[in-house]
Write a protein that holds these residues in place. Structure first.
Motif, short mmCIF file in Angstrom:
data_model
loop_
_atom_site.label_atom_id
_atom_site.label_comp_id
_atom_site.label_asym_id
_atom_site.label_seq_id
_atom_site.Cartn_x
_atom_site.Cartn_y
_atom_site.Cartn_z
N TYR A 15 15.93 60.04 -3.93
CA TYR A 15 15.67 61.15 -4.87
C TYR A 15 14.63 62.07 -4.25
O TYR A 15 13.74 61.61 -3.52
CB TYR A 15 15.20 60.62 -6.23
CG TYR A 15 16.39 60.11 -6.99
CD1 TYR A 15 17.06 60.91 -7.91
CD2 TYR A 15 16.93 58.87 -6.70
CE1 TYR A 15 18.21 60.47 -8.54
CE2 TYR A 15 18.08 58.43 -7.33
CZ TYR A 15 18.72 59.23 -8.24
OH TYR A 15 19.88 58.82 -8.84
N ASN A 28 19.08 67.00 -5.46
CA ASN A 28 18.48 66.12 -6.48
C ASN A 28 18.40 64.68 -5.94
O ASN A 28 17.39 63.99 -6.05
CB ASN A 28 19.36 66.21 -7.73
CG ASN A 28 18.96 65.34 -8.90
OD1 ASN A 28 19.27 65.66 -10.04
ND2 ASN A 28 18.30 64.22 -8.71
N GLU A 56 9.36 52.20 -13.96
CA GLU A 56 9.62 53.63 -13.76
C GLU A 56 8.65 54.49 -14.57
O GLU A 56 8.23 55.57 -14.16
CB GLU A 56 11.06 53.85 -14.20
CG GLU A 56 11.54 55.24 -14.33
CD GLU A 56 12.83 55.31 -15.17
OE1 GLU A 56 13.67 56.13 -14.86
OE2 GLU A 56 12.96 54.53 -16.16
N PHE A 70 9.17 50.14 -8.38
CA PHE A 70 9.78 51.42 -8.58
C PHE A 70 9.03 52.43 -7.73
O PHE A 70 7.81 52.55 -7.86
CB PHE A 70 9.73 51.83 -10.06
CG PHE A 70 10.75 52.93 -10.33
CD1 PHE A 70 12.04 52.64 -10.71
CD2 PHE A 70 10.41 54.26 -10.15
CE1 PHE A 70 12.99 53.65 -10.93
CE2 PHE A 70 11.34 55.27 -10.38
CZ PHE A 70 12.63 54.97 -10.76
O1 LIG Z 1 21.20 59.35 -14.53
C1 LIG Z 1 20.50 60.27 -15.30
C2 LIG Z 1 19.53 61.12 -14.49
O2 LIG Z 1 18.73 60.26 -13.70
C3 LIG Z 1 17.85 60.84 -12.75
O3 LIG Z 1 16.64 61.25 -13.39
C4 LIG Z 1 15.63 60.29 -13.58
O4 LIG Z 1 15.42 59.45 -12.45
C5 LIG Z 1 15.05 60.10 -11.22
C6 LIG Z 1 14.82 59.00 -10.19
O5 LIG Z 1 13.67 58.26 -10.47
C7 LIG Z 1 13.80 60.97 -11.40
O6 LIG Z 1 13.62 61.75 -10.25
C8 LIG Z 1 13.98 61.89 -12.62
O7 LIG Z 1 12.73 62.55 -12.82
C9 LIG Z 1 14.33 61.04 -13.84
O8 LIG Z 1 14.41 61.82 -14.99
C10 LIG Z 1 18.46 61.99 -11.97
O9 LIG Z 1 17.48 62.68 -11.22
C11 LIG Z 1 19.21 62.96 -12.86
O10 LIG Z 1 19.79 63.98 -12.12
C12 LIG Z 1 20.27 62.15 -13.61
O11 LIG Z 1 21.10 62.99 -14.35
#
Ligand SMILES: OC[C@H]1O[C@H](O[C@H]2O[C@H](CO)[C@@H](O)[C@H](O)[C@H]2O)[C@H](O)[C@@H](O)[C@@H]1O
Length: 563
Positions: free
Chosen positions: A157, A196, A515, A537
């Motif tokens: 990410y 992303n 997380e 995490f």
């Molecule tokens: O699957 C749903 C969403 O998950 C991600 O977002 C969340 O996890 C990420 C990884 O830790 C983090 O960067 C982000 O701030 C969280 O809200 C993903 O980035 C989304 O695109 C996805 O739809």
């Protein structure tokens, strides 16, 4: 149409696989039911070598029961995540020389070494099969070793990587940190921006832009000038993405001056493949295709913010169909781009690109003025997101004081972070202003016994109260710590201490780093949102190690939550 079409970077094979996997996701929901259902699992499945995609598609039509679905998945797909191989990072040492010199022997140090060892669990490399047959994987190939957040987040990410890098530097894992940075640079070279995450379904958006910050941290730790030369063109390319027509917003202030700031905006108006069943259910409340497409566009754009999801982006905080993210100028995004502009100016000086240094120095000054004019609120002593009218694009918008969003979010305090990263000659804010912001943070309602809350609204969304996120603690703590005031330093240390304690106590009771955490109750992980809270995490580990490095932990300091 141009905007939505630019995701054409994905090949026909990639798109066909994703279409199949989304069908599998939807059939799996029907066959298995909603209990414990994670839609992302299905779009992460790699097609087994030798299996024919068309045959898998045809066979799906005859899947009815739970057992048939389980047998179908096992027959045509390898396990989710199996295309990332475990990778023992060669620069990992159980207790590297110079590791956390101010954390004395005892409980805190033993635990810090356990968290440091988690890098081995989270390190991976992309299986060679991914580059050889991209049409069988939604995972994208990357040149170097990766560190993933953990659990369902099986891939790299973007903004998570900044705190992973910060932690790796504490762990003296410079080569792994460099691999991470070069992987992101590779994504810029391939797609024109950092995705992303490294999946074909993330090619329609980015995330909070912190690549230049990662380069700066790595350069500061290693003095590697070649790294600056190697990454420089990609940083320029990434900057163009964030100031392009897609993201730029022009606003005229009361004196007739036009300022340029940036907003989030994904190139997508369909359900997010990783959450398609969820997005479709939400959109089923709307009647027209046009309204659904608008909602999908706002959902994907919200995922680009990293704050997915939050009342911060909704007109009605309890109704996700009222997301208006692309009509909001966010404080944190512009803080990150300001820093990117300053970083680029500094790098340009260092590698002898004088003219570029001047261009970026001017760009950062202009953004500084824009942030202070459009987003600063002197009465509240914090920066506020600015909401644009949603009825059509006005070209240049006219600034209106009532359009600042007066609701309290941790992001209102993120510009403080620039105190810690003053790579330019003029500080972003002086000590007196920092003290004013610190006082407004004190009384904001965000400060809790186990950290800084994301917002003051309890909506059930994961980027709202009572969740506290490691990156937000870190941005604010670093800012307070470097503001020059003794009171702010003490405040920073208090927040960091509470955060370390809540992480420690939760780790002891669950055996994992989380997380997100619940700031109301020390030792409790967070919740809410569209998926179950995850462990691992990446960014939590990075922030924990950074706090321990910055503040130390003496042997006689209690590390368990106060009872
Ligand atoms: O699957 C749903 C969403 O998950 C991600 O977002 C969340 O996890 C990420 C990884 O830790 C983090 O960067 C982000 O701030 C969280 O809200 C993903 O980035 C989304 O695109 C996805 O739809």
């Amino acid at each position: 149409a141009r905007m939505m079409g630019s995701v054409a970077a994905a090949s026909e094979g990639d798109r066909a696989l994703l279409t199949l996997l989304q069908r599998v996701q939807s059939e799996a929901l029907r066959a298995l039911g909603p209990h414990d259902f994670d839609p992302k699992f299905y779009v992460d499945l790699p097609l087994v070598p030798g299996a024919d995609r068309a045959a898998a598609e045809a066979a799906l039509s005859s899947v009815g029961t739970r057992e048939e679905m389980e047998a179908y998945v096992a027959r045509y797909f390898d396990p989710a995540g199996s295309d990332l191989l475990a990778a023992d990072p060669p620069d990992f040492q159980a207790e590297p020389r110079g590791f956390l010199p101010r954390v004395g022997a005892g409980e805190a140090r033993a635990w810090a070494l356990e968290v440091h060892a988690l890098w081995k669990d989270l390190a991976r490399r992309v299986a060679p099969a991914v580059a050889a047959r991209p049409d069988r994987h939604t995972l994208l190939p990357l040149p170097g070793r990766v560190v993933v957040p953990g659990s369902r987040f099986r891939e790299v990410y973007y903004w998570d990587s900044y705190w992973v890098v910060r932690g790796l530097l504490v762990s003296k894992m410079y080569d792994t940190a460099k691999d991470i940075v070069l992987n992101l640079v590779y994504l810029v070279e391939e797609y024109g921006f950092v995705l992303n995450g490294a999946r074909s379904y993330y090619t329609n958006r980015s995330q909070p832009p912190l690549l230049s910050s990662m380069v700066l941290e790595l350069y500061t730790a290693t003095g590697d000038l070649d790294l600056l030369r190697r990454t420089f063109p990609s940083l320029l390319k990434e900057h163009s993405f964030w100031v392009s027509e897609l993201h730029n917003v022009a606003i005229m202030d009361n004196d007739g001056c036009v300022h340029n700031l940036s907003r989030y905006q994904a190139m997508w108006n369909k359900p997010r493949p990783e959450s398609a069943t969820i997005d479709e259910e939400l959109a089923s409340k709307l009647n027209s295709t046009a309204a659904k497409e608008k909602l999908y566009h706002q959902i994907a754009s919200t995922a680009e913010t990293g704050w997915d999801f939050s009342s911060r982006w909704m007109r009605n905080p309890t109704d996700m169909t009222t997301l208006v993210t692309t009509f909001i100028i966010p404080v944190d995004l512009n803080t990150f781009i300001f820093k990117m502009e300053r970083d680029i100016a500094v790098f340009a000086e260092l590698i002898g690109e004088k003219a570029t240094a001047e261009v970026f120095s001017q760009a950062s000054k202009a953004r500084h003025t824009a942030i202070e004019t459009i987003l600063w609120n002197s009465e509240m002593e914090q920066w506020l997101d600015y909401w644009l009218p949603i009825d059509g694009n006005q070209g240049v918008y006219k600034w209106e004081p009532k359009s600042q969003n007066r609701n309290i979010f941790a992001s209102n305090f993120v510009p403080l972070w620039l105190n810690a990263h003053n790579s330019g000659s003029v500080p972003f804010l002086d000590e007196a202003k920092s003290v004013g912001v610190m006082r407004s943070l004190h009384t904001s309602g965000l400060v809790y016994p186990a950290g800084i809350a994301t917002s003051v609204s309890k909506t059930g969304q994961q980027w709202d109260f009572p969740n506290g996120w490691a990156p937000l603690q870190h941005l604010i703590v670093e800012g307070l710590l470097n503001s020059g005031s003794t009171e702010a330093k003490k405040f920073a240390e208090d927040i960091a201490t509470s955060w370390v304690r809540t992480n420690y106590t939760a780790y002891k009771s669950t055996g994992a780093m989380h997380e997100k955490y619940d700031v109301e109750a020390c030792g409790k992980s967070g919740g809410g949102g569209e998926y179950k809270s995850q462990t691992g995490f990446g960014w939590s580990n990075g922030v924990l190690l950074s706090f321990l490095e910055e503040f130390g932990w003496s042997q006689d300091k209690e590390i368990v939550c106060p009872s």
